[in-house]
Design an enzyme around this catalytic site. Sequence first.
Site, PDB file in Angstrom:
ATOM      1  N   GLU A 247      -6.300 -11.783  13.025  1.00  0.00           N
ATOM      2  CA  GLU A 247      -5.634 -12.889  13.815  1.00  0.00           C
ATOM      3  C   GLU A 247      -4.571 -11.890  14.423  1.00  0.00           C
ATOM      4  OE1 GLU A 247      -6.952 -16.639  13.086  1.00  0.00           O
ATOM      5  OE2 GLU A 247      -5.695 -16.206  11.052  1.00  0.00           O
TER       6      GLU A 247
ATOM      7  N   GLY B 264      -2.109 -16.579  17.245  1.00  0.00           N
ATOM      8  CA  GLY B 264      -2.860 -16.850  16.217  1.00  0.00           C
ATOM      9  C   GLY B 264      -3.293 -16.612  15.169  1.00  0.00           C
TER      10      GLY B 264
ATOM     11  N   LYS C 263     -20.414 -11.105  21.629  1.00  0.00           N
ATOM     12  CA  LYS C 263     -21.711 -12.279  21.935  1.00  0.00           C
ATOM     13  C   LYS C 263     -22.414 -12.341  22.601  1.00  0.00           C
ATOM     14  CE  LYS C 263     -17.231 -14.757  21.487  1.00  0.00           C
ATOM     15  NZ  LYS C 263     -17.346 -15.680  20.800  1.00  0.00           N
TER      16      LYS C 263
ATOM     17  N   ASP D 232      -4.368 -18.978  13.133  1.00  0.00           N
ATOM     18  CA  ASP D 232      -5.134 -20.829  13.375  1.00  0.00           C
ATOM     19  C   ASP D 232      -5.933 -20.431  11.379  1.00  0.00           C
ATOM     20  OD1 ASP D 232      -6.150 -19.384  15.300  1.00  0.00           O
ATOM     21  OD2 ASP D 232      -7.716 -20.689  14.644  1.00  0.00           O
TER      22      ASP D 232
ATOM     23  N   SER E 299     -15.318  -5.232  18.447  1.00  0.00           N
ATOM     24  CA  SER E 299     -15.598  -6.042  19.463  1.00  0.00           C
ATOM     25  C   SER E 299     -16.126  -6.221  20.819  1.00  0.00           C
ATOM     26  CB  SER E 299     -15.150  -7.926  18.751  1.00  0.00           C
ATOM     27  OG  SER E 299     -14.067  -7.975  19.443  1.00  0.00           O
TER      28      SER E 299
ATOM     29  N   SER F 126     -13.529 -17.803  27.330  1.00  0.00           N
ATOM     30  CA  SER F 126     -12.329 -17.160  28.204  1.00  0.00           C
ATOM     31  C   SER F 126     -13.163 -15.951  29.122  1.00  0.00           C
ATOM     32  CB  SER F 126     -11.367 -16.623  27.118  1.00  0.00           C
ATOM     33  OG  SER F 126     -12.249 -15.784  26.544  1.00  0.00           O
TER      34      SER F 126
END
Length: 325
Positions: free
Chosen positions: A208, A212, A57, A214, A308, A82
Amino acid sequence: MTTTTPPVTLDDVRSAAARLKGVAHRTPLLCSRTLDALVGAEVHLKCENFQRVGAFKFRGAYNAASRLTPDQLSRGITAYSSGNHAQAVALAARELGTTAVIVMPEDAPPSKRAATEGYGAEIVTYDRYSGDRVAVAEALAAERGLTLVPPYEHPHVIAGQGTAALELVEDTGELDVLLTPVGGGGLIAGSATAVKGLHPATRVIGVEPEAGDDTKRSLETGRRVSIPVPRTIADGQALHTPGELTFSLNRRLLDGIVLVGDDEIKDAMRFAFERLKIVLEPSGATPLAALLTGRAGPLPPRVGLILSGGNIDAERFARLCAPGD
């Protein structure tokens, strides 16, 4: 015939890489003969758990924040997250000499909140199951004159995240397939932009958590789908709908999404610790889980994974990795 330029291009990722040079870490690649033998492929692991703040990130946060005007920086920045983007924005703000106000869920991992505060950020909390983090952050921005740096819905953020995959293929050469975690979709959108811009034949597969899914549902229906906020150990992927900007890229670039269960994620975390000697948080372990379980399907010869992040406190890590947990 007319063509539309995508909101993020390979040149944008390269520009981000130049801006991040000497600021973000060029994270190491890890290979394992044991892993290769288990899955029947040559696997290259991009270890973003060794990035600043412990996750990819920082790439997107710094790329976006560093492009703000002096006036914007003087007034400060805000973000919602989060945990990993929270830390990334907090550190980017500190590096750029400004302040950060971060909107975090009340149940965010304590270690991630402590790290965010340690970088000097102010924390504002909300209930992730009943509140709207975007609305809270936008209200703060309007009230205090702050600039919002979102976790994935921004071209500069997406381009910054894509530098992880750019480094991966620069160091390994062309890959047959790349597996990447999917939360809001910024990492995989930037990754697919970079990888397919250089090697169009490379397949890009997202991973995923089962609770979750989506993005998988959205790709299958051709439009963004909302689900209840998922309850999964992969807190970095506990989103209810893909980003609008990221989905516009991912529906064009991705070759598929696979799902992994929480128990499979735990097994992958344990494997990474015991056999690879690295610590992964649940979201960071989902591509490895897809590989180890065979969920990624029959593998071609050369495979890349983006691990990640590794932001997890010792107590939670031990609990999740304990046999029979």
